[in-house]
Design a protein around this motif. Structure first.
Motif, PDB file in Angstrom:
ATOM      1  N   ALA A 284       0.827  -1.207   0.000  1.00 40.22           N
ATOM      2  CA  ALA A 284       0.000   0.000   0.000  1.00 40.22           C
ATOM      3  C   ALA A 284       0.863   1.258   0.000  1.00 40.22           C
ATOM      4  N   LEU A 285       1.939   1.253   0.775  1.00 42.00           N
ATOM      5  CA  LEU A 285       2.814   2.410   0.833  1.00 42.00           C
ATOM      6  C   LEU A 285       3.498   2.639  -0.512  1.00 42.00           C
ATOM      7  N   ALA A 286       3.881   1.568  -1.199  1.00 43.95           N
ATOM      8  CA  ALA A 286       4.504   1.709  -2.517  1.00 43.95           C
ATOM      9  C   ALA A 286       3.544   2.341  -3.516  1.00 43.95           C
ATOM     10  N   MET A 287       2.278   2.008  -3.418  1.00 47.27           N
ATOM     11  CA  MET A 287       1.293   2.532  -4.372  1.00 47.27           C
ATOM     12  C   MET A 287       0.799   3.926  -4.013  1.00 47.27           C
ATOM     13  N   LEU A 288       0.840   4.280  -2.733  1.00 50.15           N
ATOM     14  CA  LEU A 288       0.231   5.541  -2.282  1.00 50.15           C
ATOM     15  C   LEU A 288       1.248   6.558  -1.775  1.00 50.15           C
ATOM     16  N   ALA A 289       2.533   6.322  -2.013  1.00 49.85           N
ATOM     17  CA  ALA A 289       3.571   7.181  -1.437  1.00 49.85           C
ATOM     18  C   ALA A 289       3.501   8.619  -1.918  1.00 49.85           C
ATOM     19  N   GLU A 290       2.894   8.854  -3.081  1.00 48.48           N
ATOM     20  CA  GLU A 290       2.821  10.240  -3.571  1.00 48.48           C
ATOM     21  C   GLU A 290       1.830  11.087  -2.785  1.00 48.48           C
ATOM     22  N   SER A 291       0.985  10.436  -1.996  1.00 54.95           N
ATOM     23  CA  SER A 291       0.016  11.154  -1.164  1.00 54.95           C
ATOM     24  C   SER A 291       0.613  11.403   0.215  1.00 54.95           C
ATOM     25  N   PRO A 292       0.875  12.659   0.572  1.00 56.64           N
ATOM     26  CA  PRO A 292       1.476  12.928   1.884  1.00 56.64           C
ATOM     27  C   PRO A 292       0.674  12.341   3.043  1.00 56.64           C
ATOM     28  N   ALA A 293      -0.649  12.441   2.979  1.00 60.18           N
ATOM     29  CA  ALA A 293      -1.480  11.931   4.077  1.00 60.18           C
ATOM     30  C   ALA A 293      -1.317  10.416   4.219  1.00 60.18           C
ATOM     31  N   ALA A 294      -1.377   9.719   3.079  1.00 60.54           N
ATOM     32  CA  ALA A 294      -1.210   8.265   3.125  1.00 60.54           C
ATOM     33  C   ALA A 294       0.188   7.896   3.601  1.00 60.54           C
ATOM     34  N   LEU A 295       1.186   8.626   3.148  1.00 62.61           N
ATOM     35  CA  LEU A 295       2.560   8.367   3.557  1.00 62.61           C
ATOM     36  C   LEU A 295       2.706   8.467   5.071  1.00 62.61           C
ATOM     37  N   LEU A 296       2.174   9.534   5.653  1.00 66.49           N
ATOM     38  CA  LEU A 296       2.325   9.753   7.087  1.00 66.49           C
ATOM     39  C   LEU A 296       1.623   8.667   7.903  1.00 66.49           C
ATOM     40  N   VAL A 297       0.437   8.279   7.482  1.00 68.43           N
ATOM     41  CA  VAL A 297      -0.300   7.251   8.210  1.00 68.43           C
ATOM     42  C   VAL A 297       0.386   5.888   8.085  1.00 68.43           C
ATOM     43  N   LEU A 298       0.757   5.532   6.858  1.00 67.66           N
ATOM     44  CA  LEU A 298       1.323   4.212   6.620  1.00 67.66           C
ATOM     45  C   LEU A 298       2.713   4.051   7.213  1.00 67.66           C
ATOM     46  N   VAL A 299       3.489   5.117   7.270  1.00 70.01           N
ATOM     47  CA  VAL A 299       4.808   5.035   7.902  1.00 70.01           C
ATOM     48  C   VAL A 299       4.657   4.679   9.383  1.00 70.01           C
ATOM     49  N   PHE A 300       3.689   5.293  10.041  1.00 70.12           N
ATOM     50  CA  PHE A 300       3.422   4.954  11.442  1.00 70.12           C
ATOM     51  C   PHE A 300       3.002   3.496  11.575  1.00 70.12           C
ATOM     52  N   VAL A 301       2.074   3.059  10.742  1.00 72.74           N
ATOM     53  CA  VAL A 301       1.563   1.691  10.807  1.00 72.74           C
ATOM     54  C   VAL A 301       2.683   0.682  10.545  1.00 72.74           C
ATOM     55  N   GLN A 302       3.510   0.963   9.523  1.00 76.08           N
ATOM     56  CA  GLN A 302       4.584   0.041   9.188  1.00 76.08           C
ATOM     57  C   GLN A 302       5.651  -0.019  10.281  1.00 76.08           C
ATOM     58  N   GLY A 303       5.904   1.099  10.933  1.00 71.59           N
ATOM     59  CA  GLY A 303       6.829   1.087  12.064  1.00 71.59           C
ATOM     60  C   GLY A 303       6.319   0.183  13.168  1.00 71.59           C
ATOM     61  N   ALA A 304       5.013   0.281  13.466  1.00 69.78           N
ATOM     62  CA  ALA A 304       4.425  -0.543  14.523  1.00 69.78           C
ATOM     63  C   ALA A 304       4.448  -2.025  14.154  1.00 69.78           C
ATOM     64  N   LEU A 305       4.019  -2.353  12.943  1.00 71.75           N
ATOM     65  CA  LEU A 305       3.960  -3.749  12.528  1.00 71.75           C
ATOM     66  C   LEU A 305       5.356  -4.358  12.407  1.00 71.75           C
ATOM     67  N   SER A 306       6.291  -3.601  11.845  1.00 70.21           N
ATOM     68  CA  SER A 306       7.651  -4.115  11.649  1.00 70.21           C
ATOM     69  C   SER A 306       8.301  -4.480  12.970  1.00 70.21           C
ATOM     70  N   PHE A 307       8.178  -3.598  13.953  1.00 68.42           N
ATOM     71  CA  PHE A 307       8.840  -3.856  15.230  1.00 68.42           C
ATOM     72  C   PHE A 307       8.062  -4.847  16.092  1.00 68.42           C
ATOM     73  N   ALA A 308       6.745  -4.872  15.956  1.00 68.75           N
ATOM     74  CA  ALA A 308       5.975  -5.875  16.698  1.00 68.75           C
ATOM     75  C   ALA A 308       6.343  -7.274  16.216  1.00 68.75           C
ATOM     76  N   LEU A 309       6.353  -7.464  14.907  1.00 70.09           N
ATOM     77  CA  LEU A 309       6.676  -8.769  14.356  1.00 70.09           C
ATOM     78  C   LEU A 309       8.148  -9.104  14.550  1.00 70.09           C
ATOM     79  N   GLY A 310       9.027  -8.136  14.275  1.00 69.79           N
ATOM     80  CA  GLY A 310      10.460  -8.379  14.397  1.00 69.79           C
ATOM     81  C   GLY A 310      10.878  -8.707  15.817  1.00 69.79           C
ATOM     82  N   SER A 311      10.391  -7.944  16.791  1.00 67.51           N
ATOM     83  CA  SER A 311      10.790  -8.199  18.176  1.00 67.51           C
ATOM     84  C   SER A 311      10.238  -9.526  18.686  1.00 67.51           C
ATOM     85  N   THR A 312       9.057  -9.914  18.212  1.00 66.88           N
ATOM     86  CA  THR A 312       8.495 -11.208  18.605  1.00 66.88           C
ATOM     87  C   THR A 312       9.348 -12.347  18.070  1.00 66.88           C
TER      88      THR A 312
END
Length: 392
Positions: A284-312
């Motif tokens: 989703a981030l690859a497809m919507l990166a040109e939208s600042p709003a989508a970028l800001l929301v998805l960066v937060f979400v991806q940070g949470a998911l990446s570290f939740a899964l990675g740390s587990t």
């Protein structure tokens, strides 16, 4: 959680700031040292390679040292490497300092992970890991964006000097507050080194390490090249780079905190739900990166998911290598940093393709998809764990 664990997290904060800070400094380093942005991105891989090699090497070298002395020595070497890096005008020298700093960081983290698990009950390793990794996530919230601002105002070298200064209170805290005794002499006494290394032949341990490496490769692949995504794709100004880094950091702190409460008792739920969501998020981030709003929301979400899964997954490495008490931390560190080495290399290779600055995001999606395929042998185990989680 004991105070000693939080003192270790302070040092992890300083080292995490260094490990992640290049995401906002690569363009300036490239211009100053006369290399391409892709070549400058290799500094991240150099650090990660040093971590991969250094984790088992330094852990084996220091396994019979008093833990406080080991931790303090690694911090001081890390500090010295940043002083040299800040002063050099040679890209090869800067590359070498990143490797040395990584070796010190690897040794520190390997010993710190082992120390952290010795400070808590056997069934709270995930919680202890979450506290330790909070130093890294806070680095992405405060240290890395602060470094990006400092680099914008005073140049990238000022950020290296700042990391060196951060090491001083960390060293004082370790010297004054960390005293872990697992044996009568305060050294990490345990099984023979050969016996601990033999655990690497266990298929479950290798599989969990591989999954952790793939997820972390996806994280670092995109994180390293967030700056051009912000400026070139979303069309935002340079100051927005710091905002995006903060959002990723806040998300990572949320993710590692939540996972810390689930990874000990409900790892199956985190892995089976978080993995597919992480894949969808990168696409989703690859497809919507040109939208600042989508970028800001998805960066937060991806940070949470990446570290939740990675740390587990990294917590599972510690559980799967329970019979290697002095080397388990190095196995977890190696898994993290194999991904951190491979991710930027894969991402950098996509920059010259038709995907351009979006390439790292597509690459991250591919890496997570690969992890989901590799995880297939664990599917039965994960499904059973999820059912157990839901019933409890």
């Amino acid at each position: 959680m004991p105070l000693s664990l939080y003192l270790l997290a302070v040092a992890v904060f300083a080292m995490g700031t260094s490990e992640f800070m290049l995401a906002g400094l690569l363009p300036d380093i490239a211009v100053d040292l006369g290399v391409t942005v892709g070549a400058a991105g290799l500094l991240t891989s150099a650090f990660a390679i040093g971590m991969v090699v250094g984790a088992p090497l330094m852990a084996g070298f220091a396994r019979n040292w008093p833990r406080r002395s080991s931790l303090l020595g690694f911090v001081l070497v890390f500090l010295a490497a940043h002083v040299v890096g800040a002063a050099t005008s040679s890209f090869p020298v800067l590359f070498a300092t990143r490797v040395v700093a990584a070796l010190a960081n690897a040794g520190f983290l390997a010993v710190a992970l082992t120390t952290a698990t010795a400070l808590v009950a056997p069934d709270r390793k995930g919680r202890a890991l979450a506290v330790l990794l909070s130093g890294t996530t806070i680095a992405t919230i405060a240290g890395v964006p602060g470094g990006a601002v400092l680099g914008t105002l005073l140049g990238w070298r000022a950020t290296f000097w700042a990391v060196a200064v951060l090491c001083l209170p960390a060293a004082v805290g370790i010297f004054s507050g960390v005293s872990v005794r697992t044996g009568r002499d305060g050294k990490g006494e345990g099984p023979a080194l050969r016996s601990e290394l033999a655990w690497l032949a266990r298929p479950r341990l290798i599989l969990v390490m591989l999954l952790g490496a793939l997820v972390n490769a996806a994280t670092f692949g995109s994180f390293t090249f967030l700056a051009p995504i912000v400026t070139d794709i979303a069309g935002l100004g340079q100051w927005w780079i710091s905002v995006v880094l903060v959002l990723f950091g806040v998300g990572s702190l949320v993710g590692v905190t939540v996972a810390g409460r689930l990874s000990d008792q409900r790892p199956g739920l985190v892995i089976s739900v978080g993995g597919p969501l992480l894949l969808v998020g990168w696409l989703a981030l690859a497809m919507l990166a040109e939208s600042p709003a989508a970028l800001l929301v998805l960066v937060f979400v991806q940070g949470a998911l990446s570290f939740a899964l990675g740390s587990t997954l990294i917590a599972r490495v510690l559980y799967e290598s329970a019979g290697a008490p002095t080397m388990a931390g190095s196995y977890a560190t190696a898994a993290l940093n194999v991904g951190a080495a491979v991710g930027p290399l894969v991402a950098a290779a996509t920059l010259s393709t038709a995907a351009g600055a979006r390439g790292p995001l597509w690459a991250s999606g591919l890496l997570v998809a690969t992890a989901l395929v590799v995880a297939a042998p664990l599917r039965t185990v994960v499904v059973a764990a999820v059912r157990t989680d839901l019933r409890s």
